[in-house]
Motif scaffolding. Structure first.
Motif, PDB file in Angstrom:
ATOM      1  N   VAL A   1       0.855  -1.197   0.000  1.00 51.52           N
ATOM      2  CA  VAL A   1       0.000   0.000   0.000  1.00 51.52           C
ATOM      3  C   VAL A   1       0.884   1.238   0.000  1.00 51.52           C
ATOM      4  O   VAL A   1       2.070   1.175   0.341  1.00 51.52           O
ATOM      5  CB  VAL A   1      -0.964   0.064   1.207  1.00 51.52           C
ATOM      6  CG1 VAL A   1      -2.002  -1.035   1.138  1.00 51.52           C
ATOM      7  CG2 VAL A   1      -0.203   0.021   2.523  1.00 51.52           C
ATOM      8  N   GLU A   2       0.275   2.347  -0.368  1.00 52.95           N
ATOM      9  CA  GLU A   2       1.002   3.604  -0.473  1.00 52.95           C
ATOM     10  C   GLU A   2       0.474   4.646   0.510  1.00 52.95           C
ATOM     11  O   GLU A   2      -0.705   4.649   0.861  1.00 52.95           O
ATOM     12  CB  GLU A   2       0.827   4.194  -1.882  1.00 52.95           C
ATOM     13  CG  GLU A   2       1.349   3.329  -2.995  1.00 52.95           C
ATOM     14  CD  GLU A   2       1.017   3.912  -4.365  1.00 52.95           C
ATOM     15  OE1 GLU A   2       1.470   3.331  -5.358  1.00 52.95           O
ATOM     16  OE2 GLU A   2       0.308   4.938  -4.440  1.00 52.95           O
ATOM     17  N   SER A   3       1.373   5.531   0.904  1.00 53.79           N
ATOM     18  CA  SER A   3       1.016   6.737   1.658  1.00 53.79           C
ATOM     19  C   SER A   3       1.820   7.889   1.066  1.00 53.79           C
ATOM     20  O   SER A   3       2.875   7.676   0.471  1.00 53.79           O
ATOM     21  CB  SER A   3       1.347   6.597   3.147  1.00 53.79           C
ATOM     22  OG  SER A   3       0.811   5.413   3.684  1.00 53.79           O
ATOM     23  N   VAL A   4       1.329   9.119   1.257  1.00 54.96           N
ATOM     24  CA  VAL A   4       2.010  10.290   0.728  1.00 54.96           C
ATOM     25  C   VAL A   4       2.090  11.360   1.807  1.00 54.96           C
ATOM     26  O   VAL A   4       1.100  11.634   2.490  1.00 54.96           O
ATOM     27  CB  VAL A   4       1.285  10.862  -0.511  1.00 54.96           C
ATOM     28  CG1 VAL A   4       2.059  12.054  -1.075  1.00 54.96           C
ATOM     29  CG2 VAL A   4       1.105   9.801  -1.588  1.00 54.96           C
ATOM     30  N   ARG A   5       3.274  11.937   1.945  1.00 58.79           N
ATOM     31  CA  ARG A   5       3.464  13.091   2.827  1.00 58.79           C
ATOM     32  C   ARG A   5       3.510  14.340   1.949  1.00 58.79           C
ATOM     33  O   ARG A   5       4.357  14.451   1.058  1.00 58.79           O
ATOM     34  CB  ARG A   5       4.762  12.955   3.626  1.00 58.79           C
ATOM     35  CG  ARG A   5       5.015  14.105   4.600  1.00 58.79           C
ATOM     36  CD  ARG A   5       6.415  14.039   5.186  1.00 58.79           C
ATOM     37  NE  ARG A   5       6.578  15.031   6.213  1.00 58.79           N
ATOM     38  CZ  ARG A   5       6.403  14.807   7.515  1.00 58.79           C
ATOM     39  NH1 ARG A   5       6.076  13.594   7.928  1.00 58.79           N
ATOM     40  NH2 ARG A   5       6.546  15.772   8.397  1.00 58.79           N
ATOM     41  N   ILE A   6       2.608  15.271   2.188  1.00 63.71           N
ATOM     42  CA  ILE A   6       2.459  16.453   1.342  1.00 63.71           C
ATOM     43  C   ILE A   6       2.863  17.686   2.152  1.00 63.71           C
ATOM     44  O   ILE A   6       2.221  18.006   3.163  1.00 63.71           O
ATOM     45  CB  ILE A   6       1.007  16.597   0.852  1.00 63.71           C
ATOM     46  CG1 ILE A   6       0.553  15.303   0.157  1.00 63.71           C
ATOM     47  CG2 ILE A   6       0.865  17.798  -0.080  1.00 63.71           C
ATOM     48  CD1 ILE A   6      -0.954  15.186   0.017  1.00 63.71           C
ATOM     49  N   PRO A   7       3.909  18.399   1.743  1.00 61.48           N
ATOM     50  CA  PRO A   7       4.315  19.600   2.488  1.00 61.48           C
ATOM     51  C   PRO A   7       3.315  20.729   2.274  1.00 61.48           C
ATOM     52  O   PRO A   7       2.774  20.902   1.180  1.00 61.48           O
ATOM     53  CB  PRO A   7       5.679  19.939   1.877  1.00 61.48           C
ATOM     54  CG  PRO A   7       5.619  19.380   0.495  1.00 61.48           C
ATOM     55  CD  PRO A   7       4.751  18.139   0.571  1.00 61.48           C
ATOM     56  N   MET A   8       3.065  21.472   3.348  1.00 63.66           N
ATOM     57  CA  MET A   8       2.161  22.609   3.291  1.00 63.66           C
ATOM     58  C   MET A   8       2.946  23.867   3.665  1.00 63.66           C
ATOM     59  O   MET A   8       4.150  23.811   3.918  1.00 63.66           O
ATOM     60  CB  MET A   8       0.987  22.400   4.265  1.00 63.66           C
ATOM     61  CG  MET A   8       0.350  21.019   4.201  1.00 63.66           C
ATOM     62  SD  MET A   8      -0.416  20.598   2.629  1.00 63.66           S
ATOM     63  CE  MET A   8      -1.932  21.527   2.781  1.00 63.66           C
ATOM     64  N   GLU A   9       2.246  24.984   3.747  1.00 66.81           N
ATOM     65  CA  GLU A   9       2.898  26.231   4.138  1.00 66.81           C
ATOM     66  C   GLU A   9       3.296  26.196   5.611  1.00 66.81           C
ATOM     67  O   GLU A   9       2.749  25.437   6.406  1.00 66.81           O
ATOM     68  CB  GLU A   9       1.955  27.409   3.889  1.00 66.81           C
ATOM     69  CG  GLU A   9       1.635  27.634   2.415  1.00 66.81           C
ATOM     70  CD  GLU A   9       0.669  28.787   2.203  1.00 66.81           C
ATOM     71  OE1 GLU A   9       0.187  29.323   3.221  1.00 66.81           O
ATOM     72  OE2 GLU A   9       0.391  29.126   1.044  1.00 66.81           O
ATOM     73  N   ASN A  10       4.279  27.023   5.971  1.00 68.40           N
ATOM     74  CA  ASN A  10       4.721  27.185   7.369  1.00 68.40           C
ATOM     75  C   ASN A  10       5.201  25.876   7.989  1.00 68.40           C
ATOM     76  O   ASN A  10       4.931  25.580   9.161  1.00 68.40           O
ATOM     77  CB  ASN A  10       3.593  27.786   8.222  1.00 68.40           C
ATOM     78  CG  ASN A  10       3.110  29.115   7.702  1.00 68.40           C
ATOM     79  OD1 ASN A  10       3.914  29.938   7.272  1.00 68.40           O
ATOM     80  ND2 ASN A  10       1.803  29.327   7.704  1.00 68.40           N
ATOM     81  N   ASP A  11       5.922  25.081   7.191  1.00 69.79           N
ATOM     82  CA  ASP A  11       6.518  23.822   7.665  1.00 69.79           C
ATOM     83  C   ASP A  11       5.484  22.829   8.188  1.00 69.79           C
ATOM     84  O   ASP A  11       5.791  21.992   9.044  1.00 69.79           O
ATOM     85  CB  ASP A  11       7.569  24.099   8.763  1.00 69.79           C
ATOM     86  CG  ASP A  11       8.743  24.880   8.229  1.00 69.79           C
ATOM     87  OD1 ASP A  11       9.146  24.628   7.077  1.00 69.79           O
ATOM     88  OD2 ASP A  11       9.264  25.740   8.962  1.00 69.79           O
ATOM     89  N   ARG A  12       4.282  22.922   7.689  1.00 66.26           N
ATOM     90  CA  ARG A  12       3.244  21.970   8.070  1.00 66.26           C
ATOM     91  C   ARG A  12       3.156  20.878   7.013  1.00 66.26           C
ATOM     92  O   ARG A  12       3.661  21.028   5.895  1.00 66.26           O
ATOM     93  CB  ARG A  12       1.896  22.686   8.228  1.00 66.26           C
ATOM     94  CG  ARG A  12       1.927  23.769   9.291  1.00 66.26           C
ATOM     95  CD  ARG A  12       0.648  24.581   9.318  1.00 66.26           C
ATOM     96  NE  ARG A  12      -0.477  23.799   9.822  1.00 66.26           N
ATOM     97  CZ  ARG A  12      -0.712  23.571  11.106  1.00 66.26           C
ATOM     98  NH1 ARG A  12       0.110  24.038  12.019  1.00 66.26           N
ATOM     99  NH2 ARG A  12      -1.751  22.877  11.482  1.00 66.26           N
ATOM    100  N   SER A  13       2.517  19.765   7.377  1.00 63.80           N
ATOM    101  CA  SER A  13       2.419  18.671   6.409  1.00 63.80           C
ATOM    102  C   SER A  13       1.119  17.907   6.612  1.00 63.80           C
ATOM    103  O   SER A  13       0.551  17.860   7.707  1.00 63.80           O
ATOM    104  CB  SER A  13       3.601  17.715   6.545  1.00 63.80           C
ATOM    105  OG  SER A  13       3.563  17.042   7.782  1.00 63.80           O
ATOM    106  N   THR A  14       0.666  17.309   5.523  1.00 63.61           N
ATOM    107  CA  THR A  14      -0.513  16.443   5.522  1.00 63.61           C
ATOM    108  C   THR A  14      -0.080  15.060   5.059  1.00 63.61           C
ATOM    109  O   THR A  14       0.724  14.945   4.122  1.00 63.61           O
ATOM    110  CB  THR A  14      -1.589  16.997   4.565  1.00 63.61           C
ATOM    111  OG1 THR A  14      -2.084  18.233   5.095  1.00 63.61           O
ATOM    112  CG2 THR A  14      -2.748  16.020   4.404  1.00 63.61           C
ATOM    113  N   VAL A  15      -0.600  14.022   5.692  1.00 60.22           N
ATOM    114  CA  VAL A  15      -0.338  12.669   5.230  1.00 60.22           C
ATOM    115  C   VAL A  15      -1.619  12.092   4.643  1.00 60.22           C
ATOM    116  O   VAL A  15      -2.696  12.199   5.236  1.00 60.22           O
ATOM    117  CB  VAL A  15       0.228  11.760   6.339  1.00 60.22           C
ATOM    118  CG1 VAL A  15      -0.722  11.638   7.521  1.00 60.22           C
ATOM    119  CG2 VAL A  15       0.531  10.369   5.797  1.00 60.22           C
TER     120      VAL A  15
END
Length: 345
Positions: free
Chosen positions: A94-108
């Motif tokens: 299975v796959e997962s993705v870490r997505i960088p956001m503004e202000n050093d935040r991230s969504t998985v």
């Protein structure tokens, strides 16, 4: 006689862990200690839990274990997006993705099934078919593994699989991810995406709070039947009625995901019909240009069509956000990494 199998502690909600510990005659607060060690500090053995007695640590090690995931493959995009491929105990991936956001935040972005049974025409994962549901611990472990690369601020259940087709395990995983003594995700930080399984949507609302995203992608039953076979079971009228019935807090909106496909659903007529469909619903729309991939005849929309579609919605006071494409250079669309590596196997 076979020795009883040990249980994965990460499969247990707080209530289930309390019950598990009661068999050892242990108090409720011990469950909170264990949760802090596993999810707060990331320990992977009971021996490290120094505020538990040696006897309890030994009892736990005899009856249970703490699963710990390391990705088999990691790809990093030039924009900072990271794609992870995890090999499961039975050999599936299975796959997962870490997505960088503004202000050093991230969504998985995490998966809930191996493959998917929904067979949406635009989705690569659907071509794999459904192998099985992910277990509770397998859902939770994706977040734990990605968090080793840095803090995770938001979770979206938008990866491989239909979350509501695996409702029980998904609800238990959310309960674990919400634990204040553990990873402590607030309900506002987690979004679950569904293709529109109407009974399960309403059941989800009864069982646990979570932000809801509905994969819509069409404004007529004719087009949605073609793009999303689930529409033949729960057509637009029934789906939108369920959205209107979905309980929302004052600050909440339902997110409608709309994948724009050239010449299929990206016209101004579609935008006009979308406005009518959303009447009376606290909604926001994520406009997602189709991510072209091998094996699909669909094409990405032209920039002018995207802008015209978005402008029409905005001019009618509908929150419409164009989702920026991330990880274009690392197979970041759901299922692309798995598909490429499975082809090599």
């Amino acid at each position: 006689m076979d020795k009883p199998q040990r249980i994965d502690i990460k499969s247990l909600t707080f209530e289930a862990l309390v019950d598990f510990l009661s068999a050892f005659g242990k108090e409720k607060f011990r469950a909170r200690q264990i949760i802090r060690w596993i999810y707060g500090r990331g320990v992977t053995s009971f021996a490290e839990m120094t505020d538990l007695s040696k006897d309890l640590r030994e009892q736990l090690a005899e009856k249970a274990y703490i699963s710990d995931w390391t990705p088999e493959v990691t790809e990093t995009s030039s924009d900072g997006t990271k794609k992870y491929l995890f090999r499961l105990a039975d050999g599936q991936t299975v796959e997962s993705v870490r997505i960088p956001m503004e202000n050093d935040r991230s969504t998985v972005c995490i998966s809930t099934q191996v493959g998917c049974a929904m067979q949406c025409a635009f989705c690569l994962t659907g071509t794999f078919g459904l192998s099985r549901n992910l277990e509770t611990a397998e859902i939770v472990n994706q977040v734990c593994a990605v968090a080793k690369d840095g803090p995770v601020n938001n979770i979206v259940l938008m990866g491989m699989g239909e979350p509501l087709h695996n409702l029980d395990n998904v609800v238990d995983a959310l309960k674990i991810l919400y634990l204040d003594d553990g990873m402590g995700f607030g309900t506002r930080k987690v979004t679950l995406s569904t293709c529109g399984l109407v009974p399960e949507m309403l059941e989800l609302a009864k069982r646990i709070p979570v932000n809801l995203a509905v994969s819509l992608n069409a404004t007529t039953d004719e087009v949605r039947d073609r793009l999303m076979p689930v529409n033949r079971r729960y057509p637009l009228k029934e789906l939108m009625a369920a959205c209107r019935a979905y309980p929302l807090k004052p600050h909440q909106r339902i997110t409608f995901e709309y994948i724009l496909i050239r010449g299929v659903n990206d016209s101004l007529d579609d935008a006009k019909r979308l406005v009518k469909l959303l009447h009376g619903i606290k909604a926001k729309v994520n406009l997602i240009p189709f991510n072209e991939h091998a094996g699909s005849d669909f094409k990405a929309p032209m920039p002018a069509e995207i802008e015209a579609f978005q402008t029409y919605l905005l001019d009618r006071n509908i929150v419409a956000i164009r989702r920026a494409s991330k990880g274009q250079d690392i197979s970041a669309a759901c299922g692309q990494l798995k598909g490429r590596l499975d082809d090599k196997a």
